[in-house]
Design a protein around this motif. Structure first.
Motif, PDB file in Angstrom:
ATOM      1  N   TRP A 311       6.253  -6.913  -3.661  1.00 33.92           N
ATOM      2  CA  TRP A 311       5.328  -6.697  -4.800  1.00 33.92           C
ATOM      3  C   TRP A 311       5.834  -7.538  -5.967  1.00 33.92           C
ATOM      4  CZ3 TRP A 311       1.950  -1.988  -4.980  1.00 33.92           C
ATOM      5  CH2 TRP A 311       1.145  -1.961  -6.133  1.00 33.92           C
ATOM      6  N   ASN A 313       4.814  -9.120  -9.895  1.00 32.74           N
ATOM      7  CA  ASN A 313       3.937  -9.027 -11.060  1.00 32.74           C
ATOM      8  C   ASN A 313       4.142 -10.269 -11.919  1.00 32.74           C
ATOM      9  OD1 ASN A 313       2.471  -8.372 -13.327  1.00 32.74           O
ATOM     10  ND2 ASN A 313       3.572  -6.489 -13.797  1.00 32.74           N
ATOM     11  N   TRP A 367      -0.904  -8.633  -9.822  1.00 28.97           N
ATOM     12  CA  TRP A 367       0.013  -8.342  -8.728  1.00 28.97           C
ATOM     13  C   TRP A 367      -0.299  -9.180  -7.494  1.00 28.97           C
ATOM     14  CZ3 TRP A 367      -1.769  -2.743  -9.751  1.00 28.97           C
ATOM     15  CH2 TRP A 367      -1.055  -2.203 -10.832  1.00 28.97           C
TER      16      TRP A 367
END
Length: 383
Positions: A311, A313, A367
């Motif tokens: 993940w 960002n 994201w």
């Protein structure tokens, strides 16, 4: 509800609506009829009552109608959001209306899926060709080592390909392919076969033209109707249109289309909160029926279907991307002005500016999430 724009700001009326607006602005650094680039110059006496009664819908519509001006709407939006005005500025009636609709209706059903394509993406390829860079990416660029928009978009596309670990000959599915930016890049530089789907006829036509000499197939199709098996799946800037009632179906579909050793990359704007809501102005004028997922939405909807591997960002990069789009839009508007009206120009300037300010205030995120089916021994995410 329209009005001829005035040359300069008007004298501010001494009304209850004006006093309430001034109280809401208190502490934000925004002044009515001030000289700072982020100040609001009021051009119509009914501006205050319109905003007070209709919230962000009234604010956006009154700008489209020329009722107020601001040199830096991006900075105005950033300051308002940092001052906590996001929820206060929305009409309670509009918020409740959306939540009731979303609770009882599937606003992103297959029957309604093509609405956003017709309302926004089909507006005109000539407009988007001048606003975007040559890749025609209509999503956040990756500015870590980039000096301009084109470099940032190419870096995003290459980063995505590396995260997917593309190998020559692989079959790749692009859910929400837009104008074919990822399909073209992946097929040209990584020797893969790409199937792209979109719900926009204008996007499909241009994507087919741009990828005509490559092993790329572009389909006008809803993701729920897909069949087959793909080594890799990617979705860039489409999940915002899926809707919370369809998240589980979306991830179930991805799992069904992916082999045991496959990878899926989800690239989406994200919300800091898990509320099911939409800004009334954006819902009406830009992305009908759109809703931003939260981290919890994504994690909860995917956990029964896929394993989360990575993940990342890079939300602040969307600020840079949007401001670059705005600069392109302003620089080339004169070339297409005869196809559109002044209200459309102001609508796009407002949309791009407010979104830039929202990302600058960290009110929204961007994201990239990589998923597998849990059969891989190890996944190392590139950066």
């Amino acid at each position: 509800m329209t009005s001829e724009p005035r040359i300069g700001p008007i004298a501010l009326p001494d009304t209850r609506a004006r006093r309430v607006i001034e109280q809401l602005l208190d502490g934000s650094g925004v002044t009515l009829n001030g000289d700072a680039p982020h100040d609001i110059r009021v051009l119509h006496p009914d501006f205050f009552s319109r905003v007070l009664h209709k919230g962000t819908l009234g604010l956006g519509e009154s700008y489209m109608d020329g009722w107020w001006e601001c040199d830096r709407i991006d900075e105005l939006a950033c300051r308002l959001l940092l001052n906590g005005l996001g929820e206060h500025a929305r009409s309670t009636t509009e918020r409740l209306k959306y939540r009731l609709q979303a609770g009882f209706l599937n606003l992103q059903s297959k029957a309604r899926a093509y609405m956003v394509g017709e309302a926004h993406y089909d507006l005109g390829n000539d407009l988007f060709e001048r606003m975007l860079d040559p890749t025609m990416c209509y999503s956040c660029g990756y500015w870590k080592s980039a000096d301009d928009l084109h470099q940032a978009q190419r870096a995003k596309l290459e980063l995505t390909c590396r995260k997917l670990d593309l190998k020559p000959g692989m079959k790749v599915l692009d859910i929400g392919c837009g104008w074919g930016s990822f399909a073209e890049h992946a097929a040209r530089h990584h020797d893969v076969e790409v199937t792209g789907i979109t719900i926009s006829r204008e996007q499909a036509a241009l994507a087919r033209e741009r990828c005509a000499e490559l092993p790329v197939e572009i389909l006008l199709q809803d993701y729920r109707d897909l069949d087959g098996l793909y080594d890799r799946i990617v979705s860039i800037g489409m999940f915002e249109h899926v809707g919370h009632r369809n998240y589980a179906t979306y991830f179930e579909t991805v799992r069904r289309l992916m082999p045991a050793d496959g990878l899926f990359l989800l690239h989406t704007i994200g919300s800091n909160r898990s509320d099911v809501s939409a800004d009334p102005w954006f819902n009406k004028y830009i992305f009908p029926n759109g809703v931003l997922p939260s981290a919890m939405h994504i994690a909860k909807a995917s956990e029964d279907h896929l394993m989360m591997e990575d993940w990342q960002n890079f939300g602040p990069d969307y600020d840079h991307t949007l401001m670059a789009w705005l600069a392109n839009f302003d620089a080339h508007w004169h070339e297409i002005a005869h196809h559109y009206n002044e209200r459309t120009r102001r609508m796009f300037r407002y949309y791009l500016s407010v979104c830039a300010g929202a990302f600058r205030a960290r009110h929204m995120q961007l994201w990239q999430v990589v998923f597998s089916r849990g059969r891989r021994r190890r996944y190392d995410a590139p950066r």
